[in-house]
Scaffold this active site. Structure first.
Site, PDB file in Angstrom:
ATOM      1  N   HIS A   1      -0.480  -2.713   6.495  1.00  0.00           N
ATOM      2  CA  HIS A   1       0.566  -1.684   6.422  1.00  0.00           C
ATOM      3  C   HIS A   1       1.798  -2.051   7.246  1.00  0.00           C
ATOM      4  O   HIS A   1       2.646  -1.203   7.498  1.00  0.00           O
ATOM      5  CB  HIS A   1       0.043  -0.296   6.838  1.00  0.00           C
ATOM      6  CG  HIS A   1      -0.941   0.287   5.868  1.00  0.00           C
ATOM      7  ND1 HIS A   1      -1.218   1.631   5.810  1.00  0.00           N
ATOM      8  CD2 HIS A   1      -1.695  -0.281   4.899  1.00  0.00           C
ATOM      9  CE1 HIS A   1      -2.118   1.857   4.864  1.00  0.00           C
ATOM     10  NE2 HIS A   1      -2.428   0.698   4.305  1.00  0.00           N
TER      11      HIS A   1
ATOM     12  N   GLU B   1      -4.308   1.572  -3.093  1.00  0.00           N
ATOM     13  CA  GLU B   1      -5.595   1.971  -2.484  1.00  0.00           C
ATOM     14  C   GLU B   1      -5.515   3.224  -1.614  1.00  0.00           C
ATOM     15  O   GLU B   1      -6.525   3.853  -1.349  1.00  0.00           O
ATOM     16  CB  GLU B   1      -6.181   0.805  -1.671  1.00  0.00           C
ATOM     17  CG  GLU B   1      -5.440   0.548  -0.367  1.00  0.00           C
ATOM     18  CD  GLU B   1      -6.346   0.107   0.769  1.00  0.00           C
ATOM     19  OE1 GLU B   1      -7.539  -0.089   0.562  1.00  0.00           O
ATOM     20  OE2 GLU B   1      -5.829  -0.008   1.893  1.00  0.00           O
ATOM     21  N   ASN B   2      -4.306   3.565  -1.159  1.00  0.00           N
ATOM     22  CA  ASN B   2      -4.155   4.758  -0.301  1.00  0.00           C
ATOM     23  C   ASN B   2      -3.331   5.846  -0.981  1.00  0.00           C
ATOM     24  O   ASN B   2      -2.842   6.767  -0.326  1.00  0.00           O
ATOM     25  CB  ASN B   2      -3.461   4.387   1.013  1.00  0.00           C
ATOM     26  CG  ASN B   2      -4.093   3.221   1.721  1.00  0.00           C
ATOM     27  OD1 ASN B   2      -3.517   2.144   1.799  1.00  0.00           O
ATOM     28  ND2 ASN B   2      -5.285   3.412   2.238  1.00  0.00           N
TER      29      ASN B   2
ATOM     30  N   ASN C   1     -10.004  -2.006   0.422  1.00  0.00           N
ATOM     31  CA  ASN C   1     -11.249  -1.429   0.933  1.00  0.00           C
ATOM     32  C   ASN C   1     -11.397   0.064   0.634  1.00  0.00           C
ATOM     33  O   ASN C   1     -12.499   0.586   0.594  1.00  0.00           O
ATOM     34  CB  ASN C   1     -11.355  -1.673   2.444  1.00  0.00           C
ATOM     35  CG  ASN C   1     -10.137  -1.202   3.206  1.00  0.00           C
ATOM     36  OD1 ASN C   1      -9.008  -1.586   2.878  1.00  0.00           O
ATOM     37  ND2 ASN C   1     -10.335  -0.386   4.219  1.00  0.00           N
ATOM     38  N   HIS C   2     -10.290   0.759   0.381  1.00  0.00           N
ATOM     39  CA  HIS C   2     -10.384   2.197   0.069  1.00  0.00           C
ATOM     40  C   HIS C   2     -10.497   2.493  -1.420  1.00  0.00           C
ATOM     41  O   HIS C   2     -10.374   3.652  -1.819  1.00  0.00           O
ATOM     42  CB  HIS C   2      -9.159   2.932   0.639  1.00  0.00           C
ATOM     43  CG  HIS C   2      -9.162   3.029   2.137  1.00  0.00           C
ATOM     44  ND1 HIS C   2     -10.078   3.790   2.824  1.00  0.00           N
ATOM     45  CD2 HIS C   2      -8.384   2.443   3.071  1.00  0.00           C
ATOM     46  CE1 HIS C   2      -9.858   3.673   4.125  1.00  0.00           C
ATOM     47  NE2 HIS C   2      -8.834   2.859   4.303  1.00  0.00           N
TER      48      HIS C   2
ATOM     49  N   ASP D   1       0.808  -1.227   0.000  1.00  0.00           N
ATOM     50  CA  ASP D   1       0.000   0.000   0.000  1.00  0.00           C
ATOM     51  C   ASP D   1       0.845   1.283   0.000  1.00  0.00           C
ATOM     52  O   ASP D   1       1.548   1.575   0.981  1.00  0.00           O
ATOM     53  CB  ASP D   1      -0.921   0.042   1.221  1.00  0.00           C
ATOM     54  CG  ASP D   1      -1.717  -1.246   1.427  1.00  0.00           C
ATOM     55  OD1 ASP D   1      -1.157  -2.336   1.204  1.00  0.00           O
ATOM     56  OD2 ASP D   1      -2.884  -1.144   1.832  1.00  0.00           O
TER      57      ASP D   1
HETATM   58 FE   LIG Z   1      -4.012   0.286   2.875  1.00  0.00          FE
HETATM   59 FE   LIG Z   2      -6.918  -1.395   3.180  1.00  0.00          FE
END
Ligand SMILES: [Fe+2]
Ligand SMILES: [Fe+2]
Length: 272
Positions: free
Chosen positions: A182, A40-41, A69-70, A9
């Site tokens: 993370h 995603e981040n 999920n993001h 990530d």
């Molecule tokens: Fe993440």
């Molecule tokens: Fe995530």
């Protein structure tokens, strides 16, 4: 042998800076055939924009961007996702309409086909996501037999669930790597002499933080339930990643190696 690099990530601007500093060095030292990055981040810590996706593909020559999920936090993704040939979102997430959005079949620089599959955990994640294991079965049935190199990003909180996915797919895919926590885990190995596995690659971004978020706001929320705005941190950049070699004819994994580049040390080392 195909060399695959997978990077976890990327968090915010600092994460993108870490990536921009690390990738040329990774290419110089390892010369990978395939680079996969979880984005995603990437945009302010939450989601990914079209501009950042294009930068990843066009400027950084990343082969496939996975998410989690993001994925939908920047609403513009709903506009550009249908045209984004190198972007996958979790196939079994409740707001992902079809499993086709969760996997891509691409080619490496030598024309070898490979599949990238993105899945989201069911344990300790938002409710309503479809069954991860049943979704894998559906996707595996759809990938053509000639695509031997199969790479799975399992974006999940629970280490047990990620190990379960690794064991479930052992022998049938080339690589299962985890993202989302993370935090890098030290358990990389090859399952059943076939499938490279690591529970989590770790975050690319600022480590003077709580999993990438500014420390003060993260603690205020945990200690006093204060809803302080979460902003990505900016200091102490690291790029953790894995290097995996896979036989393109059989899809079998031959090696998996884990790295944790702390960029300030790396750059200082290079200057010695
Ligand atoms: Fe993440
Ligand atoms: Fe995530």
């Amino acid at each position: 042998m195909i060399k695959i690099i997978a990077i976890g990530d990327v968090v915010g601007k600092a994460g993108r800076q870490a990536l921009a500093k690390s990738l040329p060095l990774i290419r110089e030292r390892i010369d990978p055939d395939i680079v996969i990055v979880n984005g995603e981040n990437a945009a302010g810590g939450f989601g990914i924009t079209k501009k950042i996706y294009k930068q990843f593909i066009e400027n950084f020559s990343i082969d496939c961007v996975t998410t989690g999920n993001h994925w939908h936090d920047k609403r513009e993704i709903f506009e550009f996702l249908p045209q984004a040939e190198r972007l996958v979102v979790p196939a079994n997430m409740s707001n992902v309409e079809s499993i086709e959005m969760g996997y891509k079949i691409l080619e490496d620089r030598n024309g070898n086909p490979f599949a990238v599959i993105n899945l989201i955990g069911n344990a300790f994640m938002q409710p309503g996501n479809r069954n991860l294991f049943k979704t894998i079965d559906l996707i595996m049935d759809r990938i053509p037999q000639n695509v031997k190199v199969r790479i799975v990003d399992v974006h999940a909180e629970a280490t047990s669930e990620k190990q379960g996915v690794g064991r479930y797919l052992a022998g049938n895919v080339s690589l299962v790597f985890g993202t989302h926590s993370h935090v890098q885990t030290a358990d990389e190995r090859i399952l059943e002499d076939a499938t490279g596995y690591i529970t989590d690659i770790g975050m690319t971004g600022p480590y003077e933080s709580v999993i990438g978020i500014k420390t003060e706001a993260a603690i205020a929320r945990m200690k006093d339930n204060e809803r302080k705005r979460f902003e990505p941190a900016s200091k102490d950049l690291w790029t953790p990643f894995i290097e995996v070699s896979v036989d393109p004819k059989s899809g079998l994994c031959h090696s998996i190696k884990r790295y944790r580049w702390e960029l300030s040390k790396l750059i200082n080392d290079d200057q010695k």
